[in-house]
Write a protein that holds these residues in place. Sequence first.
Motif, PDB file in Angstrom:
ATOM      1  N   VAL A  30       0.838  -1.210   0.000  1.00  0.00           N
ATOM      2  CA  VAL A  30       0.000   0.000   0.000  1.00  0.00           C
ATOM      3  C   VAL A  30       0.872   1.259   0.000  1.00  0.00           C
ATOM      4  CG1 VAL A  30      -1.666   1.327   1.372  1.00  0.00           C
ATOM      5  CG2 VAL A  30      -2.020  -1.115   0.987  1.00  0.00           C
ATOM      6  N   GLN A  31       1.982   1.240   0.742  1.00  0.00           N
ATOM      7  CA  GLN A  31       2.895   2.382   0.742  1.00  0.00           C
ATOM      8  C   GLN A  31       3.458   2.640  -0.655  1.00  0.00           C
ATOM      9  OE1 GLN A  31       5.792   1.349   3.718  1.00  0.00           O
ATOM     10  NE2 GLN A  31       4.551   2.139   5.399  1.00  0.00           N
ATOM     11  N   HIS A  32       3.530   1.587  -1.457  1.00  0.00           N
ATOM     12  CA  HIS A  32       4.025   1.724  -2.836  1.00  0.00           C
ATOM     13  C   HIS A  32       2.875   1.819  -3.836  1.00  0.00           C
ATOM     14  CE1 HIS A  32       7.860   1.504  -1.154  1.00  0.00           C
ATOM     15  NE2 HIS A  32       8.363   0.466  -1.757  1.00  0.00           N
ATOM     16  N   HIS A  33       1.729   2.284  -3.336  1.00  0.00           N
ATOM     17  CA  HIS A  33       0.566   2.640  -4.152  1.00  0.00           C
ATOM     18  C   HIS A  33      -0.188   1.461  -4.751  1.00  0.00           C
ATOM     19  CE1 HIS A  33       1.983   6.690  -3.567  1.00  0.00           C
ATOM     20  NE2 HIS A  33       3.159   6.320  -4.049  1.00  0.00           N
ATOM     21  N   ALA A  34      -0.152   0.300  -4.115  1.00  0.00           N
ATOM     22  CA  ALA A  34      -1.008  -0.804  -4.556  1.00  0.00           C
ATOM     23  C   ALA A  34      -2.454  -0.431  -4.237  1.00  0.00           C
ATOM     24  CB  ALA A  34      -0.620  -2.084  -3.841  1.00  0.00           C
ATOM     25  N   ASP A  35      -3.343  -0.718  -5.145  1.00  0.00           N
ATOM     26  CA  ASP A  35      -4.753  -0.349  -5.012  1.00  0.00           C
ATOM     27  C   ASP A  35      -5.549  -1.503  -4.401  1.00  0.00           C
ATOM     28  OD1 ASP A  35      -7.392   0.427  -5.297  1.00  0.00           O
ATOM     29  OD2 ASP A  35      -7.253   0.835  -7.445  1.00  0.00           O
ATOM     30  N   PRO A  36      -6.095  -1.340  -3.191  1.00  0.00           N
ATOM     31  CA  PRO A  36      -6.846  -2.419  -2.564  1.00  0.00           C
ATOM     32  C   PRO A  36      -8.164  -2.742  -3.273  1.00  0.00           C
ATOM     33  CG  PRO A  36      -6.792  -0.491  -1.129  1.00  0.00           C
ATOM     34  CD  PRO A  36      -5.946  -0.189  -2.316  1.00  0.00           C
ATOM     35  N   ASN A  37      -8.616  -1.875  -4.156  1.00  0.00           N
ATOM     36  CA  ASN A  37      -9.871  -2.104  -4.871  1.00  0.00           C
ATOM     37  C   ASN A  37      -9.673  -2.712  -6.252  1.00  0.00           C
ATOM     38  OD1 ASN A  37     -11.669  -0.994  -2.841  1.00  0.00           O
ATOM     39  ND2 ASN A  37     -10.632   0.915  -3.288  1.00  0.00           N
ATOM     40  N   LEU A  38      -8.437  -2.896  -6.663  1.00  0.00           N
ATOM     41  CA  LEU A  38      -8.144  -3.461  -7.977  1.00  0.00           C
ATOM     42  C   LEU A  38      -8.458  -4.949  -7.989  1.00  0.00           C
ATOM     43  CD1 LEU A  38      -6.862  -2.803 -10.755  1.00  0.00           C
ATOM     44  CD2 LEU A  38      -4.701  -3.556  -9.772  1.00  0.00           C
TER      45      LEU A  38
END
Length: 73
Positions: A30-38
């Motif tokens: 998440v800190q590296h911008h992974a999208d939890p809604n993808l």
Amino acid sequence: MLFRSATLAVSTPLALATMENQVKITELLVQHHADPNLRAKGLASAAMIARKEPEKYDDILSLFELGFVNHID
């Protein structure tokens, strides 16, 4: 690319880390911008997995909704 766990196929590393309840890996992604809604067609997103069992994934839900986890270790 699909990642397979023992019982479920997931479409992202974040979803796999969530399903395995790997809080620190999830936090890093998440800190590296992974999208939890993808998510891919027909597969659950990391957020969907966490919301399915809120007691089990409470730290991860906190991360997705508030942006941080209060680590006590």
